[in-house]
Design an enzyme around this catalytic site. Structure first.
Site, mmCIF file in Angstrom:
data_model
loop_
_atom_site.group_PDB
_atom_site.id
_atom_site.type_symbol
_atom_site.label_atom_id
_atom_site.label_comp_id
_atom_site.label_asym_id
_atom_site.label_seq_id
_atom_site.Cartn_x
_atom_site.Cartn_y
_atom_site.Cartn_z
ATOM 1 N N MET A 22 0.838 -1.208 0.000
ATOM 2 C CA MET A 22 0.000 0.000 0.000
ATOM 3 C C MET A 22 0.872 1.257 0.000
ATOM 4 O O MET A 22 0.387 2.355 0.262
ATOM 5 C CB MET A 22 -0.935 0.000 1.208
ATOM 6 C CG MET A 22 -1.870 -1.222 1.214
ATOM 7 S SD MET A 22 -3.370 -0.986 2.166
ATOM 8 C CE MET A 22 -2.705 -0.696 3.788
ATOM 9 N N GLU A 27 11.898 0.247 5.303
ATOM 10 C CA GLU A 27 12.832 -0.872 5.135
ATOM 11 C C GLU A 27 12.136 -2.227 5.093
ATOM 12 O O GLU A 27 12.669 -3.173 4.518
ATOM 13 C CB GLU A 27 13.907 -0.848 6.226
ATOM 14 C CG GLU A 27 15.045 0.124 5.972
ATOM 15 C CD GLU A 27 15.879 -0.224 4.724
ATOM 16 O OE1 GLU A 27 16.086 -1.419 4.452
ATOM 17 O OE2 GLU A 27 16.314 0.715 4.035
ATOM 18 N N GLY A 28 10.978 -2.347 5.728
ATOM 19 C CA GLY A 28 10.231 -3.611 5.663
ATOM 20 C C GLY A 28 9.820 -3.919 4.231
ATOM 21 O O GLY A 28 9.989 -5.045 3.734
ATOM 22 N N HIS A 29 9.276 -2.908 3.535
ATOM 23 C CA HIS A 29 8.924 -3.086 2.122
ATOM 24 C C HIS A 29 10.176 -3.372 1.286
ATOM 25 O O HIS A 29 10.183 -4.236 0.417
ATOM 26 C CB HIS A 29 8.269 -1.809 1.563
ATOM 27 C CG HIS A 29 6.970 -1.442 2.214
ATOM 28 N ND1 HIS A 29 6.847 -0.352 3.041
ATOM 29 C CD2 HIS A 29 5.738 -1.999 2.141
ATOM 30 C CE1 HIS A 29 5.595 -0.256 3.451
ATOM 31 N NE2 HIS A 29 4.899 -1.243 2.920
ATOM 32 N N GLY A 139 5.288 -9.859 4.446
ATOM 33 C CA GLY A 139 6.053 -9.686 5.677
ATOM 34 C C GLY A 139 5.403 -10.422 6.840
ATOM 35 O O GLY A 139 4.178 -10.398 6.999
ATOM 36 N N LYS A 141 5.464 -9.412 9.698
ATOM 37 C CA LYS A 141 4.829 -8.358 10.500
ATOM 38 C C LYS A 141 3.306 -8.521 10.522
ATOM 39 O O LYS A 141 2.658 -8.314 11.544
ATOM 40 C CB LYS A 141 5.211 -6.999 9.900
ATOM 41 C CG LYS A 141 4.302 -5.833 10.227
ATOM 42 C CD LYS A 141 4.611 -5.266 11.567
ATOM 43 C CE LYS A 141 3.921 -3.948 11.887
ATOM 44 N NZ LYS A 141 2.675 -3.673 11.255
ATOM 45 N N GLN A 145 -2.302 -11.954 8.086
ATOM 46 C CA GLN A 145 -2.463 -11.768 6.634
ATOM 47 C C GLN A 145 -1.759 -12.905 5.885
ATOM 48 O O GLN A 145 -2.306 -13.471 4.926
ATOM 49 C CB GLN A 145 -1.863 -10.422 6.248
ATOM 50 C CG GLN A 145 -1.713 -10.185 4.754
ATOM 51 C CD GLN A 145 -1.387 -8.726 4.465
ATOM 52 O OE1 GLN A 145 -2.273 -7.888 4.484
ATOM 53 N NE2 GLN A 145 -0.129 -8.417 4.244
ATOM 54 N N VAL A 168 10.915 -6.345 10.046
ATOM 55 C CA VAL A 168 12.013 -5.381 10.173
ATOM 56 C C VAL A 168 11.618 -4.358 11.236
ATOM 57 O O VAL A 168 10.492 -3.840 11.222
ATOM 58 C CB VAL A 168 12.291 -4.679 8.831
ATOM 59 C CG1 VAL A 168 13.415 -3.662 8.981
ATOM 60 C CG2 VAL A 168 12.640 -5.706 7.758
ATOM 61 N N SER A 177 6.283 0.402 10.236
ATOM 62 C CA SER A 177 4.925 0.430 9.699
ATOM 63 C C SER A 177 4.714 1.790 9.069
ATOM 64 O O SER A 177 5.194 2.801 9.587
ATOM 65 C CB SER A 177 3.908 0.234 10.826
ATOM 66 O OG SER A 177 2.616 0.644 10.412
HETATM 67 P P1 AMP Z 1 1.618 -2.684 3.478
HETATM 68 O O1 AMP Z 1 2.119 -1.679 2.509
HETATM 69 O O2 AMP Z 1 1.562 -2.208 4.884
HETATM 70 O O3 AMP Z 1 0.358 -3.378 3.012
HETATM 71 O O4 AMP Z 1 2.719 -3.825 3.521
HETATM 72 C C1 AMP Z 1 3.157 -4.457 2.346
HETATM 73 C C2 AMP Z 1 3.951 -5.671 2.734
HETATM 74 O O5 AMP Z 1 5.053 -5.277 3.535
HETATM 75 C C3 AMP Z 1 3.121 -6.661 3.576
HETATM 76 O O6 AMP Z 1 3.408 -7.982 3.159
HETATM 77 C C4 AMP Z 1 3.624 -6.398 4.952
HETATM 78 O O7 AMP Z 1 3.523 -7.517 5.814
HETATM 79 C C5 AMP Z 1 5.068 -6.045 4.705
HETATM 80 N N1 AMP Z 1 5.610 -5.285 5.826
HETATM 81 C C6 AMP Z 1 5.078 -4.186 6.406
HETATM 82 N N2 AMP Z 1 5.828 -3.796 7.455
HETATM 83 C C7 AMP Z 1 6.839 -4.685 7.554
HETATM 84 C C8 AMP Z 1 7.957 -4.842 8.447
HETATM 85 N N3 AMP Z 1 8.163 -3.992 9.450
HETATM 86 N N4 AMP Z 1 8.786 -5.879 8.246
HETATM 87 C C9 AMP Z 1 8.578 -6.749 7.231
HETATM 88 N N5 AMP Z 1 7.560 -6.657 6.357
HETATM 89 C C10 AMP Z 1 6.707 -5.646 6.513
#
Ligand code: AMP
Length: 250
Positions: A22, A27-29, A139, A141, A145, A168, A177
């Site tokens: 989204m 860094e997680g992304h 992730g 995280k 999901q 991460v 987040s």
């Molecule tokens: P989002 O944009 O929040 O929908 O996240 C996109 C992807 O990034 C999802 O698979 C999340 O689980 C992953 N993600 C979000 N935050 C983290 C994080 N801190 N560490 C690892 N993956 C993450």
């Protein structure tokens, strides 16, 4: 890197790795994007703030958005195609077909966010059908999901390999987040109670450490791997986190 706004312009053929997001990259992304880069011929990242996974009164409108920055970071991470669909390409007028992962989608997060996983599962199935990836990256995280998508892949015989990467965290332990951007320094300090509590890996002790915080749930979830998962609200920001209980430490 190409920015593609219509499914018709997506790459066809080749071994594709898909990273659904989204946006508001951190860094997680980027860890997911880099893993996809390492493992596939073609990397597609989708950027779509999926209205169907937000409930009424949730933060859809104020969800952080910065496509220009995301495009730059995606390109640096080696993404070939950033797919940024318009909402009516994903949900055309008259849309009425949904994926419901019944039990898994209604516990924990699903109990506090009714309809959330219906929106998640549906958009993931659509992205899988539109992009046709060999592998899809998620992730840890968002442990529930992952579990919901894994169950959908199995139940509906989808031909996609689920790849899951560890959470991460910032140096202080807070899981990265996109919503962290909405935290004031004071709220962030309160939010740190969540990772600290989960690190005990003991639901009772975790609940004690969260005394005085607005907790939606802190529960052991029988996912793969089993996790201690929690959700709290600090100010108007809702945060989730989890730690695996056995096997590979994150
Ligand atoms: P989002 O944009 O929040 O929908 O996240 C996109 C992807 O990034 C999802 O698979 C999340 O689980 C992953 N993600 C979000 N935050 C983290 C994080 N801190 N560490 C690892 N993956 C993450």
């Amino acid at each position: 890197m190409r920015i593609v706004r219509s499914a018709a312009d997506l790459p066809r053929g080749g071994e594709i790795g898909l990273v659904p997001t989204m946006g508001a990259f951190h860094e997680g992304h980027l860890a997911l994007l880099r893993a996809a880069r390492d493992e596939n011929q073609i990397v597609v990242a989708s950027l779509f703030v999926n209205p169907a996974q937000f409930g009424e009164g949730e933060d859809l409108e104020r969800y952080p958005r910065d496509e220009e920055r995301d495009a730059r970071l995606a390109e640096e991470a080696g993404v070939d195609v950033l797919y940024v669909p318009a909402a009516d390409e994903i949900y055309p007028p008259g849309f009425e077909t949904w994926v419901e992962v019944e039990r898994l989608g209604s516990i924990l997060e699903g109990e506090h966010r009714p309809g959330h996983f219906r929106g998640v599962a549906t958009v993931c199935l659509k992205l899988f059908n539109i992009v046709r990836p060999r592998r899809a990256y998620f992730g840890q995280k968002d442990a529930q999901q992952v579990e919901v998508v894994r169950r959908m892949i199995r139940d509906l015989d989808l031909d996609v390999e689920l790849r899951v990467l560890p959470t991460v965290r910032d140096a202080d332990g807070l899981a990265l987040s996109s919503r962290n951007a909405l935290l004031t320094p004071e709220l962030r300090e309160r939010a740190l109670a969540l990772p600290r509590a989960l690190q005990t890996r003991d639901p009772q002790r975790a609940r004690e450490l969260l005394d005085g915080i607005d907790v939606d749930y802190v529960e052991v979830a029988d996912f793969e791997p089993k996790v201690l998962a929690g959700a709290i609200r600090v100010g108007s920001v809702r945060l989730i986190d989890n730690v695996p209980l056995k096997g590979a430490d994150e």
